[in-house]
Design a protein around this motif. Structure first.
Motif, PDB file in Angstrom:
ATOM      1  N   GLN A   1       0.838  -1.217   0.000  1.00 20.68           N
ATOM      2  CA  GLN A   1       0.000   0.000   0.000  1.00 20.68           C
ATOM      3  C   GLN A   1       0.863   1.254   0.000  1.00 20.68           C
ATOM      4  O   GLN A   1       0.497   2.265  -0.604  1.00 20.68           O
ATOM      5  N   ALA A   2       1.988   1.212   0.702  1.00 17.66           N
ATOM      6  CA  ALA A   2       2.875   2.380   0.747  1.00 17.66           C
ATOM      7  C   ALA A   2       3.364   2.686  -0.662  1.00 17.66           C
ATOM      8  O   ALA A   2       3.384   3.838  -1.095  1.00 17.66           O
ATOM      9  N   PHE A   3       3.751   1.635  -1.406  1.00 19.32           N
ATOM     10  CA  PHE A   3       4.199   1.902  -2.774  1.00 19.32           C
ATOM     11  C   PHE A   3       3.061   2.458  -3.617  1.00 19.32           C
ATOM     12  O   PHE A   3       3.269   3.360  -4.430  1.00 19.32           O
ATOM     13  N   GLN A   4       1.862   1.934  -3.424  1.00 19.43           N
ATOM     14  CA  GLN A   4       0.728   2.422  -4.226  1.00 19.43           C
ATOM     15  C   GLN A   4       0.459   3.913  -3.982  1.00 19.43           C
ATOM     16  O   GLN A   4       0.160   4.652  -4.911  1.00 19.43           O
ATOM     17  N   LEU A   5       0.592   4.349  -2.720  1.00 18.58           N
ATOM     18  CA  LEU A   5       0.417   5.767  -2.420  1.00 18.58           C
ATOM     19  C   LEU A   5       1.516   6.600  -3.079  1.00 18.58           C
ATOM     20  O   LEU A   5       1.270   7.681  -3.595  1.00 18.58           O
TER      21      LEU A   5
END
Lengths: 345, 345
Positions: free
Chosen positions: A303-307
């Protein structure tokens, strides 16, 4: 005269460096008057954005950085795993760095990443970090940064978190619902927000279930080591022989407690139930296996990469970065170190 | 006509691509006649080294890559830790990638790294890798590569290894010297050299101490999981109730054995002694704590980077890469899952 910086302009005009930066980039959320003021002054002072910011605008390296407190750590290695996997899907490679919980290292490592013209940074704060200018500055200069796990709300950027307070509440509630009447809590060093939140979750659960809060039942593990839990198990049972539940803020310490209790011939969970936090691999290998809170590291990294990707796209389109907060759900993983839930129906 | 490659030249002249590559770079270990032949043909065919090779010569990125089978793994995360730490000291950043033991992923990930113009690669082979052209080719094109832990001697490059055979010999010898007469061995999937070497070390130790080798005492853990050890503990004791020692090729499986034995009320180490391999963090948290072989991952990562640095310097000076092999010493870490050594003096 030395090179004019964003900060100089911000001081002269009495506005934030972030506003200056956005005004120079013609962002739509800055009013026209401010933009004109900033752009005129920048021209007058002969302001040139630094090489890093220029190169960032001109090209992407398709490399991002991830900075964690420790790499040899079940939770953080899972976060990195998730981030690398997701990054790769989108054609990005990931440089990994560690702060070893050191503020100076955090500053140094961020600088190394910025100097390499990487496209963005995933960051979990070191426990020693209490000032945030080194992070705010690079965001102001146009670098997308996403904070995860160890975060601060004082930095305006996207974040991925778990709700430590809620998770700790569930852990303590699980002990209460399985019949524990006197629950000790092992907490960690005072600083990290996660530790304080876990303590608060414990306290609120006691209040919610009308159980007295007793300060002498709070023990501290300074080093987050297995040995701390082992030692504290002895101390706890000597000071409070009628403790029937222990919530340790991290699995490694809970596993030390299990070993300490066994050596005192105290039956787990019959006499004392134990719950940990994080769901490390080793928590299922102990005897009895450890009930714990699952903290999904892989999903957090993903999720961090997606943000970050969202911010990268916004940057490409000249838009303002959005700063959403994603909360990853946690759950109690019931194993053998706690009793069955008492059915009061 | 499609672009002429090193391979084309090598085929026409009947010499290796490595020799062609070195001849084009005017390396001193290639004789003058060969150099002339290669350089003339290259000119005639209008050969241009590819963009990657050119950029490599023209500039350094000060970024290296490390490719491991798994990141969420106590040993490999320690190797990465050591490599990152040492790299940082010399101004290099490290991109981390994983193969998840998949040959196709290894090829793909190496290509990703090469395409990013990184300066060098640290690589531990996936268990599924049996052909090595994808690695030989990038070395031939001038990329410094250091293999570690899971290596093959079929690739000519620097390597950092432990002596798995010697280490497994010590593990088995420790069981023998502490009085075990019937020792089972749990091995892993057949392919990796490390697994075979550990099995061989076990076998040679038995021979050395004049103990019979019994094939039915060899058990296999296909998944390297804790659950495998747990299950095999039951099977072993059912088939050979008089087993008094177990050497498992990896800690996680040994810890499963400990749990399986405890549930059968078999006393460790009194009835059955258990030794693992790798010295994972969790091996000191079990009851009894696990005797094991220390496999120093951090040191391996550090040494691997140092060897890479040597190749990088050699490359800068136009010298041939040296291919030394560094062997990291291992040792038995004696804990509570084995008996005291019997003093025969």
């Amino acid at each position: 005269m030395s090179k004019v910086t964003l900060k100089d302009i911000s001081k002269i005009l009495g506005i934030s460096t972030s506003t200056v930066s956005k005004a120079l980039k013609n962002y739509s959320d800055i009013n026209v008057e401010t933009k004109l003021k900033v752009q005129e002054l920048a021209k007058k002072l002969n302001f040139t954005p630094n090489a890093f910011a220029q190169s960032l605008r001109s090209r992407e390296t398709k490399i991002i950085g991830i900075l964690v407190p420790e790499l040899v750590h079940h939770f953080f290695s899972n976060v990195i795993d998730g981030a690398i996997h997701e990054a790769e899907k989108h054609g990005y490679l990931v440089i990994v760095l560690q702060t070893h919980e050191c503020y100076e290292d955090e500053i140094k490592q961020l600088k190394l990443l910025v100097d390499k013209n990487i496209d963005g940074i995933l960051l979990s704060l070191s426990d020693k970090t209490v000032k945030y200018d080194h992070i705010k500055n690079i965001i102001d200069e146009g670098m997308p940064v996403v904070l995860f796990d160890k975060i601060t709300h004082l930095i305006d950027c996207p974040k991925v978190i778990i709700n430590d307070r809620k998770a700790a509440f569930s852990a303590t509630e699980h002990l209460i619902k399985t019949g524990c009447k006197k629950i000790a809590h092992i907490t960690g060093p005072l600083k990290p927000k996660t530790t304080i939140d876990r303590f608060m979750g414990y306290k609120i659960a006691l209040e919610t279930y009308n159980m007295p809060f007793d300060k002498s039942l709070i023990y501290t593990s300074e080093n987050l080591f297995f040995e701390d839990g082992y030692r504290l198990a002895g101390q706890m049972m000597a000071e409070h022989p009628d403790i029937d539940g222990v919530f340790a803020f991290i699995d490694l310490v809970a596993i030390g407690v299990l070993k300490g209790l066994r050596e005192q011939k105290i039956k787990v969970p019959k006499q004392v139930a134990v719950i940990g936090f994080s769901n490390w691999l080793m928590s299922k290998t102990t005897t009895p296996s450890l009930t714990t809170i699952d903290q999904p590291g892989y999903d957090m990294g993903k999720q961090a990469f997606q943000l970050l990707l969202k911010n990268l796209n916004q940057k490409r389109e000249g838009k303002v970065f959005t700063s959403e907060i994603v909360e990853i759900p946690t759950r109690v993983v019931v194993r053998k170190s706690t009793n069955a839930i008492i059915d009061n129906s």
